[in-house]
Scaffold this motif. Structure first.
Motif, PDB file in Angstrom:
ATOM      1  N   SER A  30       0.814  -1.218   0.000  1.00  0.00           N
ATOM      2  CA  SER A  30       0.000   0.000   0.000  1.00  0.00           C
ATOM      3  C   SER A  30       0.846   1.265   0.000  1.00  0.00           C
ATOM      4  O   SER A  30       0.380   2.328  -0.409  1.00  0.00           O
ATOM      5  CB  SER A  30      -0.945   0.011   1.211  1.00  0.00           C
ATOM      6  OG  SER A  30      -0.211  -0.030   2.422  1.00  0.00           O
ATOM      7  N   LYS A  31       2.104   1.147   0.426  1.00  0.00           N
ATOM      8  CA  LYS A  31       2.986   2.312   0.492  1.00  0.00           C
ATOM      9  C   LYS A  31       3.467   2.748  -0.890  1.00  0.00           C
ATOM     10  O   LYS A  31       3.905   3.891  -1.068  1.00  0.00           O
ATOM     11  CB  LYS A  31       4.205   2.005   1.369  1.00  0.00           C
ATOM     12  CG  LYS A  31       3.890   1.630   2.808  1.00  0.00           C
ATOM     13  CD  LYS A  31       3.371   2.806   3.595  1.00  0.00           C
ATOM     14  CE  LYS A  31       3.172   2.438   5.065  1.00  0.00           C
ATOM     15  NZ  LYS A  31       2.611   3.570   5.845  1.00  0.00           N
ATOM     16  N   THR A  32       3.405   1.845  -1.868  1.00  0.00           N
ATOM     17  CA  THR A  32       3.983   2.170  -3.183  1.00  0.00           C
ATOM     18  C   THR A  32       3.000   1.913  -4.325  1.00  0.00           C
ATOM     19  O   THR A  32       3.402   1.495  -5.410  1.00  0.00           O
ATOM     20  CB  THR A  32       5.268   1.356  -3.430  1.00  0.00           C
ATOM     21  OG1 THR A  32       4.946  -0.055  -3.377  1.00  0.00           O
ATOM     22  CG2 THR A  32       6.330   1.667  -2.411  1.00  0.00           C
ATOM     23  N   GLN A  33       1.709   2.138  -4.099  1.00  0.00           N
ATOM     24  CA  GLN A  33       0.740   1.977  -5.184  1.00  0.00           C
ATOM     25  C   GLN A  33       0.903   3.070  -6.236  1.00  0.00           C
ATOM     26  O   GLN A  33       0.841   2.805  -7.442  1.00  0.00           O
ATOM     27  CB  GLN A  33      -0.686   2.031  -4.630  1.00  0.00           C
ATOM     28  CG  GLN A  33      -1.031   0.893  -3.698  1.00  0.00           C
ATOM     29  CD  GLN A  33      -2.491   0.924  -3.311  1.00  0.00           C
ATOM     30  OE1 GLN A  33      -3.366   0.519  -4.078  1.00  0.00           O
ATOM     31  NE2 GLN A  33      -2.774   1.412  -2.113  1.00  0.00           N
ATOM     32  N   ARG A  34       1.102   4.280  -5.770  1.00  0.00           N
ATOM     33  CA  ARG A  34       1.227   5.406  -6.696  1.00  0.00           C
ATOM     34  C   ARG A  34       2.483   5.242  -7.555  1.00  0.00           C
ATOM     35  O   ARG A  34       3.570   4.977  -7.056  1.00  0.00           O
ATOM     36  CB  ARG A  34       1.304   6.721  -5.926  1.00  0.00           C
ATOM     37  CG  ARG A  34       1.393   7.962  -6.816  1.00  0.00           C
ATOM     38  CD  ARG A  34       1.570   9.201  -5.970  1.00  0.00           C
ATOM     39  NE  ARG A  34       0.392   9.460  -5.148  1.00  0.00           N
ATOM     40  CZ  ARG A  34      -0.657  10.153  -5.564  1.00  0.00           C
ATOM     41  NH1 ARG A  34      -0.677  10.654  -6.796  1.00  0.00           N
ATOM     42  NH2 ARG A  34      -1.686  10.347  -4.763  1.00  0.00           N
ATOM     43  N   GLY A  35       2.327   5.400  -8.847  1.00  0.00           N
ATOM     44  CA  GLY A  35       3.482   5.367  -9.737  1.00  0.00           C
ATOM     45  C   GLY A  35       3.807   4.008 -10.317  1.00  0.00           C
ATOM     46  O   GLY A  35       4.618   3.907 -11.238  1.00  0.00           O
ATOM     47  N   ARG A  36       3.178   2.953  -9.802  1.00  0.00           N
ATOM     48  CA  ARG A  36       3.454   1.628 -10.372  1.00  0.00           C
ATOM     49  C   ARG A  36       2.792   1.494 -11.739  1.00  0.00           C
ATOM     50  O   ARG A  36       1.626   1.831 -11.913  1.00  0.00           O
ATOM     51  CB  ARG A  36       2.980   0.518  -9.440  1.00  0.00           C
ATOM     52  CG  ARG A  36       3.878   0.338  -8.231  1.00  0.00           C
ATOM     53  CD  ARG A  36       3.744  -1.011  -7.578  1.00  0.00           C
ATOM     54  NE  ARG A  36       4.682  -1.117  -6.460  1.00  0.00           N
ATOM     55  CZ  ARG A  36       5.924  -1.557  -6.561  1.00  0.00           C
ATOM     56  NH1 ARG A  36       6.380  -1.961  -7.745  1.00  0.00           N
ATOM     57  NH2 ARG A  36       6.698  -1.616  -5.506  1.00  0.00           N
ATOM     58  N   LYS A  37       3.568   0.976 -12.674  1.00  0.00           N
ATOM     59  CA  LYS A  37       3.063   0.795 -14.033  1.00  0.00           C
ATOM     60  C   LYS A  37       3.190  -0.662 -14.438  1.00  0.00           C
ATOM     61  O   LYS A  37       4.145  -1.331 -14.092  1.00  0.00           O
ATOM     62  CB  LYS A  37       3.826   1.693 -15.009  1.00  0.00           C
ATOM     63  CG  LYS A  37       3.605   3.182 -14.758  1.00  0.00           C
ATOM     64  CD  LYS A  37       4.315   4.028 -15.795  1.00  0.00           C
ATOM     65  CE  LYS A  37       4.043   5.515 -15.559  1.00  0.00           C
ATOM     66  NZ  LYS A  37       4.731   6.357 -16.571  1.00  0.00           N
ATOM     67  N   TRP A  55       4.157  -5.267 -11.983  1.00  0.00           N
ATOM     68  CA  TRP A  55       3.888  -3.856 -11.717  1.00  0.00           C
ATOM     69  C   TRP A  55       5.180  -3.258 -11.170  1.00  0.00           C
ATOM     70  O   TRP A  55       5.620  -3.616 -10.079  1.00  0.00           O
ATOM     71  CB  TRP A  55       2.754  -3.701 -10.711  1.00  0.00           C
ATOM     72  CG  TRP A  55       1.442  -4.175 -11.238  1.00  0.00           C
ATOM     73  CD1 TRP A  55       0.919  -5.440 -11.156  1.00  0.00           C
ATOM     74  CD2 TRP A  55       0.469  -3.400 -11.950  1.00  0.00           C
ATOM     75  NE1 TRP A  55      -0.308  -5.500 -11.764  1.00  0.00           N
ATOM     76  CE2 TRP A  55      -0.615  -4.263 -12.257  1.00  0.00           C
ATOM     77  CE3 TRP A  55       0.413  -2.055 -12.345  1.00  0.00           C
ATOM     78  CZ2 TRP A  55      -1.738  -3.829 -12.941  1.00  0.00           C
ATOM     79  CZ3 TRP A  55      -0.716  -1.625 -13.023  1.00  0.00           C
ATOM     80  CH2 TRP A  55      -1.778  -2.500 -13.319  1.00  0.00           C
ATOM     81  N   LYS A 132      -5.770  -0.657  -4.654  1.00  0.00           N
ATOM     82  CA  LYS A 132      -6.678  -0.172  -5.690  1.00  0.00           C
ATOM     83  C   LYS A 132      -7.103  -1.314  -6.605  1.00  0.00           C
ATOM     84  O   LYS A 132      -6.333  -2.234  -6.884  1.00  0.00           O
ATOM     85  CB  LYS A 132      -5.988   0.935  -6.491  1.00  0.00           C
ATOM     86  CG  LYS A 132      -5.667   2.175  -5.650  1.00  0.00           C
ATOM     87  CD  LYS A 132      -4.954   3.228  -6.472  1.00  0.00           C
ATOM     88  CE  LYS A 132      -4.647   4.460  -5.614  1.00  0.00           C
ATOM     89  NZ  LYS A 132      -3.903   5.488  -6.376  1.00  0.00           N
TER      90      LYS A 132
END
Length: 340
Positions: A30-37, A55, A132
């Protein structure tokens, strides 16, 4: 005492430690959801671009970058450390049931040559919580029409991306002329995969599905690995990975096109560890010497064509691996794009 007052040998050791130390992995998904592609690649030798279960975070800036800006002396010594550092890389992989493989690479410096000493992958197991929905269902354990389940292909995609695009997949696969780069662009001497026991404080009922869906999908789960809760989760995952690798490296009808790439790019061994202890070892050198494909299909005209392609590839592979041992320049002109 100021850094420049320390003896140069000690200062270089400090710089080497700072530059070469792996990036601290995320404490939780949950700490690194943002920016994962989602890594997208042509996974099946020219068939289609597909979304993978991988991801990734964009590779983080190396510690060396800030050191280069300190002053002229530290800049010179940092460059010296980078130029002489061994080509060893680390990747943290968060294994998330249903939600894929979340990678965080440590890249102190890009490879100086196409030869890489080692890649160490740490697999940590997490129960998906508070994530998410865009990540959901990205890794399936359903079987495909070409043999192994999608999840096995996800592990293969990690290997393929490393061998063809380098640590961190820095070089986009989309930019390549696929037919001219069907083989690996990098040679990795050894790959070490360490599967760790879950540390998230959650009861892990299944390797394949999250706890919420476990009872609903219990009958569908594998009866030889995943329904045996007496086996620690890390051992179940390690066993699954070993079975997938064994299928890939056996080079049967379904895996020949894909396993070939591993023989072209891994020089010595792939080791699977569990909590730091050796679980199983694949000696690629020994296995390459005993490759024997028995089945090429049923149609006589296609069978003969495939056998001919296989013999061309095998002769080319033998010469390539000899040059790999000697650290020589390699011929990327694979004689055949695919065998079957």
């Amino acid at each position: 005492m100021a850094l420049l007052e320390i003896p140069r040998e000690i200062r270089l050791s400090i710089l080497n430690f700072v530059i070469s130390s792996p990036v601290n992995p995320p404490a939780s998904p949950s700490k690194t959801q943002r920016g994962r592609k989602q890594l997208r690649q042509k996974a099946w030798l020219g068939y289609a671009w597909i979304a993978s279960a991988i991801w990734q975070l964009p590779p983080q800036s190396s510690s060396a970058l800030s050191l280069l800006l300190v002053n002229k002396q530290i800049n010179i010594e940092t460059r010296h450390v980078i130029e002489h550092a061994p080509d060893k890389y680390h990747v943290d992989v968060m294994f998330l049931k249903d939600y894929g493989l979340w990678t965080t690479w440590s890249i102190p410096a890009l490879p100086r040559t196409r030869y890489i000493e080692s890649v160490h992958a740490t697999f940590r197991i997490f129960e998906p919580q508070g994530l998410k929905t865009r990540f959901r269902d990205s890794m399936k354990f359903d079987y495909t029409s070409i043999g192994p389940p999608w999840s096995s292909w996800s592990l293969y995609q990690m290997l393929m991306s490393l061998l063809r695009a380098g640590p961190g997949y820095v070089y986009s696969l989309r930019r390549w002329d696929y037919e001219k780069s069907a083989t690996s662009q990098y040679v990795v001497k050894n790959i070490i995969i360490d599967v760790l026991a879950p540390s998230d404080g959650v009861e892990h009922k299944s390797m394949m599905v999250n706890n919420k869906d476990y009872e609903e999908r219990l009958e569908w789960l594998s009866d030889d690995i995943d329904d045996n809760n007496s086996i620690p989760m890390e051992n179940r995952l390690a066993t699954y990975m070993c079975n997938s690798l064994n299928t890939l490296l056996t080079l049967d009808y379904d895996s020949l096109n894909y396993g070939a790439l591993v023989y072209e790019g891994v020089q010595e061994k792939i080791q699977i560890l569990v909590n730091g202890r050796l679980f199983r070892e694949f000696n690629i050198e020994e296995m390459e010497a005993s490759i024997s494909v028995q089945y090429f299909g049923e149609l006589p005209d296609r069978t003969e064509d495939r056998k001919e392609k296989y013999q061309k590839w095998k002769a080319w592979l033998a010469e390539r691996r000899q040059r790999m041992k000697e650290g020589l320049e390699l011929d990327n002109n694979r004689p055949v794009e695919k065998i079957i």
